[in-house]
Enzyme design. Structure first.
Site, mmCIF file in Angstrom:
data_model
loop_
_atom_site.group_PDB
_atom_site.id
_atom_site.type_symbol
_atom_site.label_atom_id
_atom_site.label_comp_id
_atom_site.label_asym_id
_atom_site.label_seq_id
_atom_site.Cartn_x
_atom_site.Cartn_y
_atom_site.Cartn_z
ATOM 1 N N LYS A 488 0.842 -1.197 0.000
ATOM 2 C CA LYS A 488 0.000 0.000 0.000
ATOM 3 C C LYS A 488 0.876 1.245 0.000
ATOM 4 C CE LYS A 488 -0.374 -0.072 5.058
ATOM 5 N NZ LYS A 488 -1.276 -0.062 6.219
ATOM 6 N N TYR A 714 14.359 31.904 3.755
ATOM 7 C CA TYR A 714 13.135 32.628 4.075
ATOM 8 C C TYR A 714 13.085 33.040 5.548
ATOM 9 C CZ TYR A 714 10.910 31.525 -0.408
ATOM 10 O OH TYR A 714 10.587 31.451 -1.726
ATOM 11 N N MET A 763 10.492 25.067 -0.918
ATOM 12 C CA MET A 763 9.686 24.084 -1.644
ATOM 13 C C MET A 763 10.553 23.122 -2.453
ATOM 14 S SD MET A 763 6.650 24.651 -4.453
ATOM 15 C CE MET A 763 5.530 25.413 -3.277
#
EC number: 5.1.1.1
Length: 819
Positions: A488, A714, A763
């Protein structure tokens, strides 16, 4: 495959077998794996009992056309026209036959052992000696008790030199391998920590390995490791190298790096010589010095050796399975080409079921030791066994023998450039393509053209490690206990059909997925194993039935919905798996509901109970053992009540990964193997038992010099306490490297050193503090591997290994390795 003439009768005499013979035909091929059958009419199958008892597969092998079997017990039923050679020990018989074969040839045999570098040294010696020697060598890393005799069996009269590697993991093994290889020349590679657990100390391991060389006339190795043997072995000539001791035959005095190359300088026969190698990492340098020493010991001139070593090429002994263009899968095995490794690669191709077309791109094969006509007849026969749909031959020899290839869709080219110029016309689409070429054909150019371009961050999956882990858990089970493999969540982030194909090939009994769509994806990729669906959605019951998927039923609501669907479609006896809640309190029928469930099952013809199961809450922790025992007792009460009510047998299973090793009393009919397949199990304390199957790698995009106090990333959260360097690497939270790893919490490996993150994780990238590390732009960065495992990453951010694995984004390219 050999030229020496062996028959059933002569082999029976050689191995001292009691024979039940129906015919006395020729034998040329040795088989030890029921799934890998070649040249069946002339094959001899050894029913080995290592991981699984080979005797139980004799019928399957017989159906594939094999008629002669070496067994350790008389068969209950003799198959028509089958020969049985009965011996006390099947493995010893295999080794005895190979040892006899070795004695038939007078050639220079080189035996190679050590902890690390055996395969690399063997392959580099092959490259260095090939210009003037006809060489037979171990295919891939065939160095085990089984691999060595299979390698030695390939000696032919045309061979001048044999290169065989020998690996051991316990006392007593090397004596048996020495008897098979009988090396005239010994090469000892680096002695590291591999397999230390099989010996009391490093000295005992060295002594055991040195047994390979007990009758060798020449021994090559590092001075420091051979010094004690030189003093007590006067019959052997030693050739030693060293960086520290000038008494060595080859005293390395300088190593000068120039770009990606290394210039070695050494004293040999009181004169300075040099050698140029196209590698700079220390493991490659040490292996290269070993090869340098071996050729000097064999009498090659330093100038000749230097010229050849400058042309050494990287050795990859692993197949790589990659995503290709136009929905293709590419099996890249383009680093070597011989008939033995071709057989291994074709077997891997045969396992793949995800595409309707199987394609082979093959170059001419060099130094096979066979007559050209005979060689390509055998190649053609191997292709027929695999069931190829398309064949592309590259090279003049293959073109001359094109009529032997009995495949309608076939193409032939003189060289790789000619193929590449015609690649658009070949229209590769929805195919599994095996690239198998001799190095001189530069098949890496074909690979670049066919492999899908992807994000540079890569997750490498070692399929051999997965098989090792599967076999570890199987070794804990009694005969007949089935294995359900959990695949799975994209196989815990490791892949879909790539993992399922391998599990199917290695004969697991069941697969389990979370949702119906996962099961559908496996079916469309050619997986035929039974598949249990843990969370069947009512709006997809049609797919469940159409793709022959077996649902878990865990509530009366789901029972009624599925029953109604089956009745509406006139379906009876549909296989279902009943989930019992014994304490997890997640899904399942509770103890007070079993009586009502039994009543419904008796009244309902739609269902056939395939299994009844439950789930252990904390099988890995001794703190909760009393609770685990309570769960087991509740489960037994439930399945006995159900079985008495419905009147027939079904599979019972409660054990998950950790329960397999800790709760043998509860193995029942089947166990469910999950994250242990992927190398993680808190209940397994032996570090050598399981192998991590995944490595996550990225690279450095840019390096900057940063002043103390300057902010990084950031929100200006990152900074360095002192002047230093930061490296920006190509991985971020969109790839699965979570924001929690930022600001020094997480670490990665650069040049073998752990370095911390700096600032927030972005990201698509993040920054590392590489101050004091000799890092360059483009260098590899390791997020996790066997040195820094996923368990360590999980600790860093206070989570579990499952979350680390399953968070790796699908945009991260997966590359699968298989030896």
């Amino acid at each position: 495959m050999v030229h020496a003439e062996y028959t059933v009768g002569s082999v029976a005499n050689i191995i001292g077998a009691k024979a039940i013979m129906m015919n006395d035909g020729p034998l040329t091929t040795l088989l030890t794996d029921s799934r890998r059958i070649s040249n069946a009419p002339e094959a001899l199958f050894f029913a080995l009992s290592n991981r699984r008892d080979g005797h139980q597969f004799i019928t399957d092998v017989y159906k594939a056309g094999v008629r002669t079997f070496v067994v350790s017990k008389r068969p209950n039923e003799v198959l028509t026209d089958a020969n049985y050679l009965i011996v006390p020990d099947v493995l010893q018989a295999l080794q005895a036959l190979a040892a006899h074969h070795r004695r038939q040839f007078d050639l220079r045999v080189v035996g190679i052992t050590g902890s690390n570098g055996k395969t690399i040294v063997k392959e580099w010696l092959y490259q260095l000696l090939m210009p003037d020697q006809n060489i037979v060598r171990s295919p891939k890393s065939y160095n085990s008790q089984i691999g060595v005799p299979l390698s030695v069996w390939n000696i032919k009269p045309v061979n001048d030199v044999a290169l065989f590697e020998a690996g051991i993991s316990a006392i007593g093994e090397m004596r048996r391998l020495e008897a098979v290889i009988q090396p005239e020349i010994g090469v000892l590679t680096h002695l590291g920590a591999a397999h230390d657990e099989g010996f009391t100390d490093r000295e005992q391991k060295l002594n055991e390995k040195m047994l390979l060389f007990k009758d060798s006339k020449l021994l090559v190795g590092q001075y420091e490791e051979l010094l004690s043997y030189k003093d007590r072995n006067t019959s052997t000539k030693f050739f030693c190298w060293s960086r520290r001791y000038d008494q060595a035959d080859l005293y390395v005095i300088g190593e000068d790096t120039k770009k990606k190359d290394l210039y070695l300088r050494a004293i040999y026969h009181q004169q300075e010589i040099e050698c140029h190698i196209p590698f700079t990492d220390q493991a490659s340098v040490e292996n290269a010095i070993t090869c340098w020493s071996t050729l000097l010991a064999l009498g090659y001139q330093p100038e000749v050796i230097s010229e050849r070593m400058e042309r050494l090429t990287p050795v990859s002994m692993r197949l790589e399975l990659k995503n290709g263009v136009n929905d293709c899968s590419i099996i890249d095995d383009s680093y070597n080409s011989d008939i033995q490794s071709l057989e291994i690669a074709l077997n891997f191709l045969k396992q793949q079921n995800q595409h309707p077309i199987k394609t082979l791109i093959l170059s001419d094969i060099y130094q096979s030791g066979l007559d050209e006509d005979e060689l390509y007849r055998r190649v053609a026969a191997m292709l027929t066994d695999v069931g190829l749909n398309k064949f592309i031959g590259v090279g003049e020899a293959l073109k001359r023998h094109s009529d032997l290839v009995l495949i309608d869709n076939k193409y032939f080219y003189n060289d790789t450039s000619e193929l590449l110029s015609d690649i658009q016309r070949l229209n590769f689409r929805d195919e599994t393509i095996l690239l198998k070429g001799a190095r001189s054909f530069e098949f890496e150019r074909i690979s670049r053209a066919l492999v899908q371009k992807a994000h540079e961050t890569v997750m490498e999956i070692n399929l051999n490690a997965l098989v090792n882990n599967l076999n570890f858990y199987r070794s804990k089970l009694a005969p007949g206990v089935k294995v359900m493999a959990m695949v799975k969540a994209f196989s815990y982030g490791s892949g879909t059909f790539e993992i399922a194909n391998l599990l199917q090939y290695h004969k697991v009994d069941y697969l389990a997925v979370a949702y119906i769509d996962e099961g559908v994806a496996l079916r469309t990729a050619g997986i035929t194993l039974p598949i249990m669906v843990l969370n069947p959605e009512p709006n997809a019951f049609d797919k469940l039935v159409n793709y022959n998927l077996e649902p878990e039923v865990y509530s009366f609501h789901l029972f009624d919905e599925l029953s109604q669907y089956l009745q509406d479609n006139d379906i009876i006896n549909y296989p279902v798996h009943l989930k019992i809640d014994t304490g997890m309190h997640r899904l399942g029928f509770e103890a007070g509901e079993i009586a009502e469930l039994c009543k419904l099952l008796v009244q309902n013809a739609s269902f056939k109970v395939r299994s009844v199961f439950s789930h252990l809450v904390s099988s890995d922790s001794s703190v909760h053992d009393d609770f685990t025992l309570t769960q087991i007792l509740k489960f037994e009460q439930a399945f006995k009540q159900i079985q008495e009510a419905i009147g027939y047998e079904f599979i019972k299973h409660i054990n998950n990964t950790s329960g397999i090793t800790r709760w043998g009393v509860a193995h029942y009919d089947m166990v469910r193997l999950g994250i242990g397949l992927y190398g993680v199990d808190a209940a397994v304390t032996d570090p050598a038992a399981l192998q991590p199957i995944a490595s996550l790698k990225t690279s450095i995009s840019q390096i900057k010099n940063i002043k103390a106090g300057e902010t990084v990333g950031y929100n200006r959260n990152g900074s360095l306490a002192k002047d230093g360097r930061i490296a920006t690497v190509r991985i971020g939270y969109a790839d699965g490297y979570l924001r929690a790893f930022g600001n020094g919490v997480g670490s990665m490996l650069v040049k073998g050193k752990l370095v911390r993150t700096v600032g927030n994780i972005a990201m698509d990238m993040c920054m590392l503090d590489v101050t004091g590390v000799d890092a360059k732009e483009g260098d590899e960065v390791i997020v996790f591997n066997d040195q820094q495992g996923i368990e360590e990453l999980a600790k860093q951010i206070g989570t579990i290994p499952y979350e680390i694995l399953t968070n790796i984004s699908q945009r991260v390219k997966r590359v699968y390795f298989y030896e």
